[in-house]
Design a protein around this motif. Structure first.
Motif, PDB file in Angstrom:
ATOM      1  N   MET A   1       4.035   8.630   6.204  1.00 55.71           N
ATOM      2  CA  MET A   1       3.689   8.077   7.602  1.00 55.71           C
ATOM      3  C   MET A   1       2.804   8.992   8.630  1.00 55.71           C
ATOM      4  SD  MET A   1       6.345   5.327   8.642  1.00 55.71           S
ATOM      5  CE  MET A   1       5.371   5.368  10.298  1.00 55.71           C
ATOM      6  N   GLY A   2       3.629   9.869   8.359  1.00 58.29           N
ATOM      7  CA  GLY A   2       2.872  10.982   9.708  1.00 58.29           C
ATOM      8  C   GLY A   2       3.624  11.220  10.835  1.00 58.29           C
ATOM      9  N   GLY A   3       3.541  12.155  11.573  1.00 59.45           N
ATOM     10  CA  GLY A   3       4.186  12.481  12.870  1.00 59.45           C
ATOM     11  C   GLY A   3       3.756  11.630  13.972  1.00 59.45           C
ATOM     12  N   MET A   4       2.351  11.722  14.188  1.00 62.31           N
ATOM     13  CA  MET A   4       1.807  10.933  15.433  1.00 62.31           C
ATOM     14  C   MET A   4       1.210   9.843  14.989  1.00 62.31           C
ATOM     15  SD  MET A   4       2.385  13.518  17.864  1.00 62.31           S
ATOM     16  CE  MET A   4       1.138  13.713  18.896  1.00 62.31           C
TER      17      MET A   4
ATOM     18  N   PRO B   1      -6.089   6.130  -4.762  1.00 55.40           N
ATOM     19  CA  PRO B   1      -5.985   7.014  -3.789  1.00 55.40           C
ATOM     20  C   PRO B   1      -6.251   6.767  -2.252  1.00 55.40           C
ATOM     21  CG  PRO B   1      -7.491   7.921  -5.691  1.00 55.40           C
ATOM     22  CD  PRO B   1      -7.110   6.676  -5.693  1.00 55.40           C
ATOM     23  N   SER B   2      -7.224   5.618  -2.203  1.00 54.51           N
ATOM     24  CA  SER B   2      -7.371   5.272  -0.665  1.00 54.51           C
ATOM     25  C   SER B   2      -6.038   4.464  -0.217  1.00 54.51           C
ATOM     26  CB  SER B   2      -8.429   3.923  -0.877  1.00 54.51           C
ATOM     27  OG  SER B   2      -8.209   3.000  -1.736  1.00 54.51           O
ATOM     28  N   ALA B   3      -5.191   4.380  -0.910  1.00 59.82           N
ATOM     29  CA  ALA B   3      -3.735   3.466  -0.478  1.00 59.82           C
ATOM     30  C   ALA B   3      -3.019   4.246   0.593  1.00 59.82           C
ATOM     31  CB  ALA B   3      -2.910   3.210  -1.729  1.00 59.82           C
ATOM     32  N   LYS B   4      -3.180   5.656   0.392  1.00 52.34           N
ATOM     33  CA  LYS B   4      -2.525   6.686   1.389  1.00 52.34           C
ATOM     34  C   LYS B   4      -2.962   6.605   2.604  1.00 52.34           C
ATOM     35  CE  LYS B   4      -1.254  11.411   1.903  1.00 52.34           C
ATOM     36  NZ  LYS B   4      -1.305  12.690   1.408  1.00 52.34           N
ATOM     37  N   GLU B   5      -4.468   6.297   2.799  1.00 52.68           N
ATOM     38  CA  GLU B   5      -5.089   6.211   4.132  1.00 52.68           C
ATOM     39  C   GLU B   5      -4.899   4.920   4.735  1.00 52.68           C
ATOM     40  OE1 GLU B   5      -9.093   7.197   3.758  1.00 52.68           O
ATOM     41  OE2 GLU B   5      -8.829   9.099   3.180  1.00 52.68           O
TER      42      GLU B   5
ATOM     43  N   TYR C   1       0.824  -1.079   0.010  1.00 53.93           N
ATOM     44  CA  TYR C   1       0.052   0.038  -0.062  1.00 53.93           C
ATOM     45  C   TYR C   1       0.768   1.360  -0.076  1.00 53.93           C
ATOM     46  CZ  TYR C   1      -3.812  -2.968   0.939  1.00 53.93           C
ATOM     47  OH  TYR C   1      -5.118  -3.924   0.844  1.00 53.93           O
ATOM     48  N   HIS C   2       2.228   1.068  -0.057  1.00 54.15           N
ATOM     49  CA  HIS C   2       2.955   2.412  -0.139  1.00 54.15           C
ATOM     50  C   HIS C   2       2.468   3.286  -1.282  1.00 54.15           C
ATOM     51  CE1 HIS C   2       6.354   5.068  -0.424  1.00 54.15           C
ATOM     52  NE2 HIS C   2       6.572   4.674   0.811  1.00 54.15           N
ATOM     53  N   PRO C   3       2.447   4.699  -0.922  1.00 53.26           N
ATOM     54  CA  PRO C   3       1.763   5.406  -2.044  1.00 53.26           C
ATOM     55  C   PRO C   3       2.675   5.689  -3.326  1.00 53.26           C
ATOM     56  CG  PRO C   3       1.690   6.466   0.126  1.00 53.26           C
ATOM     57  CD  PRO C   3       2.405   5.331   0.232  1.00 53.26           C
ATOM     58  N   ASP C   4       3.959   5.528  -3.221  1.00 59.13           N
ATOM     59  CA  ASP C   4       4.744   5.326  -4.211  1.00 59.13           C
ATOM     60  C   ASP C   4       4.430   4.276  -5.218  1.00 59.13           C
ATOM     61  OD1 ASP C   4       5.978   7.540  -3.449  1.00 59.13           O
ATOM     62  OD2 ASP C   4       7.789   6.734  -3.111  1.00 59.13           O
TER      63      ASP C   4
ATOM     64  N   ARG D   1       4.509  16.052   4.409  1.00 55.45           N
ATOM     65  CA  ARG D   1       4.230  15.844   2.563  1.00 55.45           C
ATOM     66  C   ARG D   1       5.210  15.210   1.845  1.00 55.45           C
ATOM     67  NH1 ARG D   1       2.779  22.314   1.367  1.00 55.45           N
ATOM     68  NH2 ARG D   1       0.732  22.439   2.461  1.00 55.45           N
ATOM     69  N   GLN D   2       4.749  14.350   0.946  1.00 54.39           N
ATOM     70  CA  GLN D   2       5.603  13.619   0.043  1.00 54.39           C
ATOM     71  C   GLN D   2       5.789  14.645  -1.143  1.00 54.39           C
ATOM     72  OE1 GLN D   2       4.792   9.802  -0.245  1.00 54.39           O
ATOM     73  NE2 GLN D   2       5.943   9.463  -2.192  1.00 54.39           N
ATOM     74  N   PRO D   3       7.033  14.756  -1.645  1.00 51.16           N
ATOM     75  CA  PRO D   3       7.431  15.471  -2.657  1.00 51.16           C
ATOM     76  C   PRO D   3       6.575  14.895  -3.768  1.00 51.16           C
ATOM     77  CG  PRO D   3       9.503  14.790  -1.648  1.00 51.16           C
ATOM     78  CD  PRO D   3       8.400  14.131  -0.947  1.00 51.16           C
ATOM     79  N   HIS D   4       6.285  16.048  -4.688  1.00 55.15           N
ATOM     80  CA  HIS D   4       5.300  15.812  -5.866  1.00 55.15           C
ATOM     81  C   HIS D   4       6.159  15.148  -6.937  1.00 55.15           C
ATOM     82  CE1 HIS D   4       2.472  15.925  -9.236  1.00 55.15           C
ATOM     83  NE2 HIS D   4       3.433  16.674  -9.956  1.00 55.15           N
ATOM     84  N   ARG D   5       5.855  14.082  -7.599  1.00 50.96           N
ATOM     85  CA  ARG D   5       6.639  13.383  -8.499  1.00 50.96           C
ATOM     86  C   ARG D   5       6.120  13.283  -9.931  1.00 50.96           C
ATOM     87  NH1 ARG D   5       9.372   7.919  -5.955  1.00 50.96           N
ATOM     88  NH2 ARG D   5      10.569   8.746  -4.177  1.00 50.96           N
ATOM     89  N   GLN D   6       6.630  13.719 -10.982  1.00 49.54           N
ATOM     90  CA  GLN D   6       6.053  14.032 -12.165  1.00 49.54           C
ATOM     91  C   GLN D   6       6.177  12.748 -12.698  1.00 49.54           C
ATOM     92  OE1 GLN D   6       8.541  16.712 -14.294  1.00 49.54           O
ATOM     93  NE2 GLN D   6       7.415  18.379 -13.532  1.00 49.54           N
TER      94      GLN D   6
END
Length: 311
Positions: free
Chosen positions: A124-127, A39-43, A30-33, A136-141
């Motif tokens: 992942m998030g801080g908490m 879109p649901s993979a991030k959550e 499920y890693h966003p990359d 924030r994950q860098p935007h990748r073209q």
């Protein structure tokens, strides 16, 4: 958040190794990359990471199992005896939930960095992996599309095992690349040239997909890996025998035509066909076709008339 054991799909009696293995498997899935179109993979990824920060940390897991903290790592009220904990600080001193690298057998961020590099925990998030606090994950073209090219191939190029292809570019100047052809190349075969498409030289470079198209030859037709050639043999040469010139892909050779050669005969010139392995070549098959010129026709006509008159 749901029970972290259920999130990771493990039993409450699972070992540290089993929990870590389950996290690695789900994080990879499920890693966003790896899920740009989902879109649901991030959550889901944030939920998995948060769950691991609870039960993937031995101290946090113990506190969760005792009911001291909830699935998000927050302190639970313990009735009237717990007011001191709720308002005066955590019992025994509360550890920040979701803190990376604390206790146990490796924080989620450490594991993700091993799996995906330094950007592994980007979502992942801080908490505790809470998506509201996510980094924030860098935007990748998106990677540029592969470039598709059709390459006309001559039999000579196939015999030599090499060709030159022109790759179009955005600047309008095509790049010429010398490529090796597979010894068993076939018409319509696609050869992938890694990193030779768009944006050559950059980490985002796409590939060039080269489709081979065999060109017809004036002297030969393919017969598997053999080349077939039709040799026109004059009547005199077929009757008397002769040496006749036969073309090949590397220069002409002379073929001995024996006397009284029949028109359905096939001769073989070994090793002059197309490659059939890295070191072997197929043959040229020479089909005889006896021809008659005007002089032959006249002589045969006279001979026939004479024999008929003598009967």
């Amino acid at each position: 958040m749901r029970d972290p054991y259920n999130v990771l799909g493990v039993d409450k009696s699972a070992s540290e190794k089993e929990i870590k293995s389950a996290f690695r498997k789900l994080a990879k899935k499920y890693h966003p990359d790896q899920n740009n179109d989902n879109p649901s993979a991030k959550e889901r990824f944030a939920e998995i990471s948060s769950a691991y920060e609870i039960i993937g940390n031995s101290e946090q897991r113990t506190r969760f199992d005792r009911g001291e903290i909830d699935a998000e790592g927050k302190e639970r009220f313990a009735g009237f005896d717990g007011f001191g904990d709720a308002f005066g600080g955590a019992r025994g001193g509360r550890q920040q939930a979701g803190g990376f690298g604390g206790g146990g057998f490796g924080g989620a961020e450490d594991i993700l960095n091993q799996m995906f590099g330094n950007m592994g925990g980007g979502n992942m998030g801080g908490m505790g992996g809470n998506p509201h606090h996510s980094r924030r994950q860098p935007h990748r073209q998106p990677k540029p599309k592969d470039i598709k090219v059709i390459l006309p191939i001559t039999l000579k190029a196939m015999h030599e095992g090499k060709a030159t292809v022109s790759i179009p570019s955005s600047t309008g100047e095509a790049r010429k690349l010398a490529i090796k052809l597979p010894f068993d190349a076939t018409d319509g075969q696609v050869i992938r040239l890694k990193g030779q498409g768009a944006e050559v030289g950059s980490p985002r470079a796409s590939d060039a997909l080269v489709t081979l198209r065999f060109m017809p030859h004036e002297h030969f037709k393919m017969d598997g890996r053999h080349l077939r050639h039709t040799l026109k043999v004059p009547l005199k040469a077929a009757v008397m025998g002769d040496k006749l010139r036969v073309p090949t892909l590397t220069g002409a050779v002379f073929l001995n035509i024996p006397a009284w050669c029949e028109g359905d005969r096939t001769f073989r010139i070994p090793g002059k066909g197309l490659p059939k392995s890295k070191t072997e070549f197929a043959d040229i098959l020479v089909d005889v076709q006896i021809t008659l010129d005007d002089e032959d026709k006249e002589k045969l006509t006279d001979l026939y008339k004479t024999s008929t008159e003598n009967q």
